[in-house]
Design an enzyme around this catalytic site. Structure first.
Site, PDB file in Angstrom:
ATOM      1  N   HIS A 174       0.874  -1.176   0.000  1.00 53.78           N
ATOM      2  CA  HIS A 174       0.000   0.000   0.000  1.00 53.78           C
ATOM      3  C   HIS A 174       0.906   1.219   0.000  1.00 53.78           C
ATOM      4  O   HIS A 174       1.746   1.372   0.886  1.00 53.78           O
ATOM      5  CB  HIS A 174      -0.917   0.015   1.226  1.00 53.78           C
ATOM      6  CG  HIS A 174      -1.790   1.223   1.242  1.00 53.78           C
ATOM      7  ND1 HIS A 174      -3.017   1.267   0.620  1.00 53.78           N
ATOM      8  CD2 HIS A 174      -1.591   2.471   1.746  1.00 53.78           C
ATOM      9  CE1 HIS A 174      -3.545   2.472   0.754  1.00 53.78           C
ATOM     10  NE2 HIS A 174      -2.694   3.223   1.436  1.00 53.78           N
ATOM     11  N   CYS A 175       0.746   2.085  -1.002  1.00 54.49           N
ATOM     12  CA  CYS A 175       1.626   3.250  -1.123  1.00 54.49           C
ATOM     13  C   CYS A 175       0.891   4.496  -0.621  1.00 54.49           C
ATOM     14  O   CYS A 175      -0.124   4.891  -1.191  1.00 54.49           O
ATOM     15  CB  CYS A 175       2.054   3.428  -2.580  1.00 54.49           C
ATOM     16  SG  CYS A 175       3.101   4.874  -2.810  1.00 54.49           S
TER      17      CYS A 175
END
Ligand SMILES: [Zn+2]
Ligand SMILES: [Zn+2]
Length: 323
Positions: A174-175
């Site tokens: 997850h960025c």
């Protein structure tokens, strides 16, 4: 040499800040990550919920997206209002000066695509078809395994994202910078985003460096002398030249320092992501495979270099195969 000490402290501080951001954006399940999680839990007793949503790495929030855009705007404002003007006066090639604008336009496009593209969310409607895309290796991924939160069968290579609240096919990480998961359907955009960002930063740093070099050469600083505090004449050393440039163009030298650190970090992280793409691994799998005992041989999902890259940039072909 007080200035050099200050500059070193500033550089170390920048490296620590950017590394912390990169670490949080990778969100690996390392022990350090759980330390952050515990710290967030402790803070949750003290801070109001709206403030917690802003800083928490376990909640979707546009704070890092806004920070990303603000940093872009600040660096390009400095470039446009100062460096571009000075370079135009020095008659530095126009195409060279316009290159960063072209690259940031491409970068913002890929950034936008990373933010809004469905990363490969597993839903009730597509769980059956997505479960056929990859084989279960029975090492990292096991047949008939269910996600306890979504109550859906987990396709091989998928993982539940605790930030977004759903399972993602070929989950990478997850960025926080794009406020989205990176999965099978947007990993190609993410790689192009990283590549174009590195090129943008590199082109900006090149113009900044060429400008400062021109200033040094045109003012004959290398052969000049100065009178020190004891009244003695001294030849200009590199350290003295840097100090002089910093005092004359403080914002330009600071921004160049920031850009050079970014090149190192983005270059390192980009190379790692490119290696993962070539070998058909996700960040999630890379971390998990490292934790396997030495007796377990993990084969992974590599199909050869070309097929691996095709899977990154044409994921739909693989989805059709699975259906
Ligand atoms: Zn799930
Ligand atoms: Zn997510």
């Amino acid at each position: 040499m007080d200035f050099l000490w200050l500059f070193t402290i500033y550089t170390i501080f920048l490296i620590i800040c950017i590394s912390a951001f990169c670490f949080l954006s990778a969100r690996s399940r390392s022990s350090l990550d759980s330390v952050f999680h515990r710290a967030e839990k402790a803070l949750s007793f003290l801070l109001p919920p709206w403030l917690q949503r802003c800083y928490s790495s376990y909640t979707r929030s546009g704070v890092f997206v806004a920070l990303h855009l603000i940093l872009d705007a600040l660096v390009f404002a400095e470039y446009t209002w100062e460096v571009f003007d000075y370079c135009s006066e020095l008659e530095i090639n126009r195409l060279f000066l316009l290159l960063p604008y072209t690259l940031i336009t491409a970068n913002l496009f890929f950034f936008y695509k990373c933010c809004v593209t469905d990363p490969g969310v597993v839903t009730k409607q597509n769980e059956a078809s997505r479960s056929q895309v990859y084989e279960y290796d029975e090492v990292l991924y096991h047949r008939h395994e269910q996600c306890h939160t979504c109550r859906l069968t987990k396709p091989a290579r998928s993982k539940h994202c605790s930030v977004c609240g759903y399972c993602v096919q070929r989950f990478d990480h997850h960025c926080v910078w794009v406020n989205n998961c990176i999965g099978s359907l947007n990993i190609g955009y993410f790689l192009l985003y990283l590549f174009s960002l590195t090129l943008t930063v590199f082109s900006l740093a090149a113009v900044f460096a060429v400008f400062l070099l021109q200033v040094v050469l045109l003012s004959h600083m290398m052969t000049a002398a100065y009178v020190d505090s004891d009244g003695r004449e001294q030849i200009m050393s590199i350290a003295v030249i840097i100090q002089h440039l910093f005092l004359t163009f403080p914002r330009i030298v600071f921004t160049l320092g920031f850009l050079l650190i970014l090149i190192l970090l983005l270059g390192g992280y980009g190379s790692f992501m490119f290696y993962l793409a070539l070998t058909n691994q996700t960040t999630n799998e890379w971390f998990k495979a490292k934790r396997l005992s030495s007796t377990v041989l993990y084969a992974g999902y590599s199909r050869g270099l070309l097929a691996n890259m095709q899977e990154i940039f044409q994921p739909h072909v693989y989805y059709k195969k699975g259906r």
